[in-house]
Write a protein that holds these residues in place. Structure first.
Motif, PDB file in Angstrom:
ATOM      1  N   ASP A  43       0.825  -1.469   0.411  1.00 35.70           N
ATOM      2  CA  ASP A  43       0.237   0.256   0.075  1.00 35.70           C
ATOM      3  C   ASP A  43       0.776   1.173  -0.013  1.00 35.70           C
ATOM      4  O   ASP A  43       1.914   1.571   0.891  1.00 35.70           O
ATOM      5  CB  ASP A  43      -0.690   0.293   1.289  1.00 35.70           C
ATOM      6  CG  ASP A  43      -1.892  -1.307   1.083  1.00 35.70           C
ATOM      7  OD1 ASP A  43      -2.775  -1.050   0.131  1.00 35.70           O
ATOM      8  OD2 ASP A  43      -2.117  -1.927   2.413  1.00 35.70           O
ATOM      9  N   SER A  45       1.014   5.214  -2.221  1.00 34.31           N
ATOM     10  CA  SER A  45       0.329   6.475  -2.839  1.00 34.31           C
ATOM     11  C   SER A  45       1.514   7.661  -2.950  1.00 34.31           C
ATOM     12  O   SER A  45       2.749   7.075  -2.850  1.00 34.31           O
ATOM     13  CB  SER A  45      -0.347   7.252  -2.302  1.00 34.31           C
ATOM     14  OG  SER A  45      -0.019   8.386  -1.223  1.00 34.31           O
ATOM     15  N   LYS A  46       1.320   8.305  -3.824  1.00 34.69           N
ATOM     16  CA  LYS A  46       2.036   9.770  -4.355  1.00 34.69           C
ATOM     17  C   LYS A  46       2.569  10.447  -2.853  1.00 34.69           C
ATOM     18  O   LYS A  46       3.457  11.371  -2.870  1.00 34.69           O
ATOM     19  CB  LYS A  46       1.759  10.164  -4.779  1.00 34.69           C
ATOM     20  CG  LYS A  46       0.397  11.192  -4.635  1.00 34.69           C
ATOM     21  CD  LYS A  46       0.276  12.883  -5.496  1.00 34.69           C
ATOM     22  CE  LYS A  46      -0.938  13.033  -4.982  1.00 34.69           C
ATOM     23  NZ  LYS A  46      -1.598  14.753  -6.205  1.00 34.69           N
ATOM     24  N   GLU A  48       2.593   8.726   0.662  1.00 35.39           N
ATOM     25  CA  GLU A  48       2.607   7.510   1.350  1.00 35.39           C
ATOM     26  C   GLU A  48       3.352   6.481   0.930  1.00 35.39           C
ATOM     27  O   GLU A  48       3.348   6.467  -0.125  1.00 35.39           O
ATOM     28  CB  GLU A  48       1.718   6.803   1.708  1.00 35.39           C
ATOM     29  CG  GLU A  48       0.565   7.802   2.885  1.00 35.39           C
ATOM     30  CD  GLU A  48      -0.991   7.395   2.310  1.00 35.39           C
ATOM     31  OE1 GLU A  48      -1.010   5.941   2.018  1.00 35.39           O
ATOM     32  OE2 GLU A  48      -2.185   7.753   3.352  1.00 35.39           O
ATOM     33  N   LYS A 443      -2.059   4.697 -11.514  1.00 35.23           N
ATOM     34  CA  LYS A 443      -2.504   4.170 -10.896  1.00 35.23           C
ATOM     35  C   LYS A 443      -1.220   2.101 -10.594  1.00 35.23           C
ATOM     36  O   LYS A 443      -1.519   2.340 -12.191  1.00 35.23           O
ATOM     37  CB  LYS A 443      -3.838   3.142 -10.737  1.00 35.23           C
ATOM     38  CG  LYS A 443      -4.940   4.233 -10.387  1.00 35.23           C
ATOM     39  CD  LYS A 443      -6.278   4.223 -10.058  1.00 35.23           C
ATOM     40  CE  LYS A 443      -7.142   5.306 -10.158  1.00 35.23           C
ATOM     41  NZ  LYS A 443      -8.182   4.797  -9.771  1.00 35.23           N
ATOM     42  N   ASN A 459      -2.817   1.273  -6.122  1.00 37.29           N
ATOM     43  CA  ASN A 459      -2.569   2.964  -5.680  1.00 37.29           C
ATOM     44  C   ASN A 459      -1.876   3.629  -6.454  1.00 37.29           C
ATOM     45  O   ASN A 459      -1.907   3.543  -7.762  1.00 37.29           O
ATOM     46  CB  ASN A 459      -0.698   2.045  -5.145  1.00 37.29           C
ATOM     47  CG  ASN A 459      -0.986   1.083  -4.102  1.00 37.29           C
ATOM     48  OD1 ASN A 459      -1.497   1.245  -3.378  1.00 37.29           O
ATOM     49  ND2 ASN A 459       0.013   0.038  -3.933  1.00 37.29           N
ATOM     50  N   ASP A 460      -2.811   4.838  -6.688  1.00 33.31           N
ATOM     51  CA  ASP A 460      -3.088   6.033  -7.050  1.00 33.31           C
ATOM     52  C   ASP A 460      -1.590   6.458  -7.142  1.00 33.31           C
ATOM     53  O   ASP A 460      -1.243   7.319  -6.340  1.00 33.31           O
ATOM     54  CB  ASP A 460      -4.401   6.669  -6.881  1.00 33.31           C
ATOM     55  CG  ASP A 460      -4.441   7.907  -7.874  1.00 33.31           C
ATOM     56  OD1 ASP A 460      -3.098   7.734  -8.671  1.00 33.31           O
ATOM     57  OD2 ASP A 460      -5.099   8.450  -7.773  1.00 33.31           O
ATOM     58  N   MET A 461      -0.579   7.200  -7.529  1.00 35.11           N
ATOM     59  CA  MET A 461       0.446   7.718  -7.721  1.00 35.11           C
ATOM     60  C   MET A 461       0.017   9.526  -8.347  1.00 35.11           C
ATOM     61  O   MET A 461       1.434   9.916  -8.141  1.00 35.11           O
ATOM     62  CB  MET A 461       1.554   7.410  -8.219  1.00 35.11           C
ATOM     63  CG  MET A 461       1.771   5.818  -8.876  1.00 35.11           C
ATOM     64  SD  MET A 461       1.694   5.574  -6.773  1.00 35.11           S
ATOM     65  CE  MET A 461       3.270   6.634  -6.070  1.00 35.11           C
TER      66      MET A 461
END
Length: 488
Positions: A43, A45-46, A48, A443, A459-461
């Motif tokens: 998990d 993201s851009k 985290e 993603k 996960n969205d980057m």
């Protein structure tokens, strides 16, 4: 004694890190598989899980990692390309090099002029750009080592250059199948000396990287192309064998495992592509024929090289009336001894399939070394296959996965959606029992390495991803359209 022990531990740690390098497109032997024993993230993201981010100009080439350094390219501005080096641990920029690119043509909107992936080892970085040729710089400093000018590739359909160098022992391998000067080169990676070259004028445009197949007969360099899969002798570039089993065009890269080459591809017939793209375009007249003026109007203001017209009309205009029609289209755009794919009069010009070819043969191995070949509706024309244990995993646009048994090509699961219905240009990669699939919509889908589909996360980057990510040093290195980030 303590110093000796500490030194040995340090050397082993460095050797271990180098063993996990990601030196070229899709990592070790272009397989997309990392041997890392470090845990990789699920998990993120851009913001985290991101250890560091470096802002860059536009680019879709992949990042590579060697000896604790990360390298990638970007367009600094419309007239300048840059090659960048970062400390893999901290993200600190170590150096950057820039070059004016000169006269470059238009390319498809999804492409970028910074589209190729460098290759790297502990000593040097090898970088290709169409108007610059092959450039090699010192990995520590970025200073020039050697440079080779190559014919500037020409792509009438404006796909642009996308081929990247690949490393094998002391060689830099580079295959460029374009519309004018298709060829395969092997350079000495230390000096740039051309060790050998294979003229590939029997090919049309292809985008498949060289891979190494280890056989009982020794290592072979395998390159896919128009119609045929070719096995080369690494010492001299001679063609050892060929299997006439492909289509007229390939953009995926094969994967080799245990002496077998696995391929997925799809392609339309050459005549259909030209008529659909040029004759039926707004600049065409939709009469089922092609003329020089029609091709020039399709290309636009940039003059089509006369050598291109001489090549295709010289062999294709059989009746000498100045246009290409019917069978002439097949003859014009494909080599006389290597016609592949659907013919001009085929009711269904498109085809796609998966296949496995055993390496180690000699001569024409079409009837002896093709282990299996199956038509499917589940391949992608850009995304390369992934081979894990006894499985071939395919991911295609729309976010659809299908898995096949590598022993016979029979389906294990799918087609099934993976939770992100975007377009896909990056190929899947795997490490720590996790498969990562990046999409143009930014993603990254995380799958479990399993005999059944198991989506762990999406996960969205926050930015488009076309380049295949890298795995090294227990981390993901992701090149989005505008930045490079390390996720750990």
């Amino acid at each position: 004694m303590i110093r000796i022990i500490v030194f040995c531990v340090a050397v082993n740690a460095v050797a271990s890190a180098f063993a996990e390098d990601w030196p070229q497109f899709r990592g070790p032997n272009c397989t997309g598989i990392s041997t890392t024993a470090s845990p990789l993230p699920v998990d993120f993201s851009k913001t985290e899980g991101v250890t560091w981010t470096a802002k860059l100009g536009d680019g879709i080439g992949c990042p590579v990692v060697a000896a604790g350094r990360v390298f990638t390219s970007a367009m600094v501005d419309d007239e300048t390309v840059g090659l960048f080096a970062f400390d893999a641990a901290t993200g600190d920029e170590l150096w950057q090099r820039t070059w004016p690119v000169g006269d470059i043509g238009d390319i498809h909107k999804t492409n970028s002029h910074a589209s190729t992936t460098p290759a790297a080892d502990a000593e040097r970085v090898y970088f290709y750009f169409g108007t610059l040729g092959m450039i090699t710089v010192d990995a520590k400093t970025g200073k020039d080592v050697w440079r080779k000018e190559l014919p500037v590739p020409y792509f009438v359909f404006k796909w642009g250059a996308g081929m990247s160098p690949v490393l094998y022992r002391d060689l830099v391998l580079f295959c460029q199948d374009d519309d004018l000067n298709p060829a395969f080169y092997a350079f000495d990676k230390r000096t740039g000396e051309l060790k050998w070259k294979d003229d590939r004028n029997d090919m049309s445009v292809n985008y498949s990287h060289p891979v190494i197949c280890k056989t009982d007969e020794g290592d072979e360099i395998v390159v896919a192309g128009t119609g045929i899969l070719v096995g080369y002798d690494p010492t001299n570039g001679k063609r050892l064998w060929q299997a006439k089993t492909l289509l007229r065009n390939i953009k995926t890269t094969p994967v080799c495992k245990d002496g077998v080459i696995y391929i997925s591809l799809q392609s339309g017939g050459i005549a259909n592509q030209w008529l659909a793209s040029v004759d039926r375009a707004e600049t065409g007249n939709n009469d089922g024929k092609l003329t020089r003026d029609e091709i020039q109007a399709f290309v636009g203001n940039r003059t089509v090289p006369e050598t291109f017209f001489e090549k295709i009309f010289g062999r294709g205009d059989l009746d000498g009336d100045g246009d290409l029609e019917g069978r002439e289209l097949d003859v014009a755009f494909l080599h006389s001894e290597n016609f592949a794919g659907a013919s001009y009069d085929a009711k269904n010009p498109a085809a796609e399939f998966i296949l496995a070819v055993r390496g180690g043969g000699r001569g024409d191995v079409t009837d002896t070394h093709v282990l299996w070949k199956h038509s499917t509706k589940h391949t992608d024309h850009i995304v390369s296959p992934m081979i894990l244990d006894n499985r071939m995993l395919l991911v295609k646009c729309g976010g659809i996965a299908t898995c096949f048994d590598t022993s016979n090509g029979e389906k294990i699961f799918g087609p099934v959606r993976i939770g992100n219905e975007g377009d896909y240009f990056a190929s899947p990669i795997c490490g720590d029992g996790k498969i990562y699939v990046a999409s143009e919509n930014g993603k990254i889908v995380v799958l479990r390495d399993s005999n059944e589909l198991d989506v762990l996360a999406v996960n969205d980057m926050g930015d488009s991803i076309l380049g295949t990510p890298a795995i090294a040093d227990g981390a993901l290195f992701v090149r989005t359209r505008k930045s490079l980030m390390k996720i750990q």
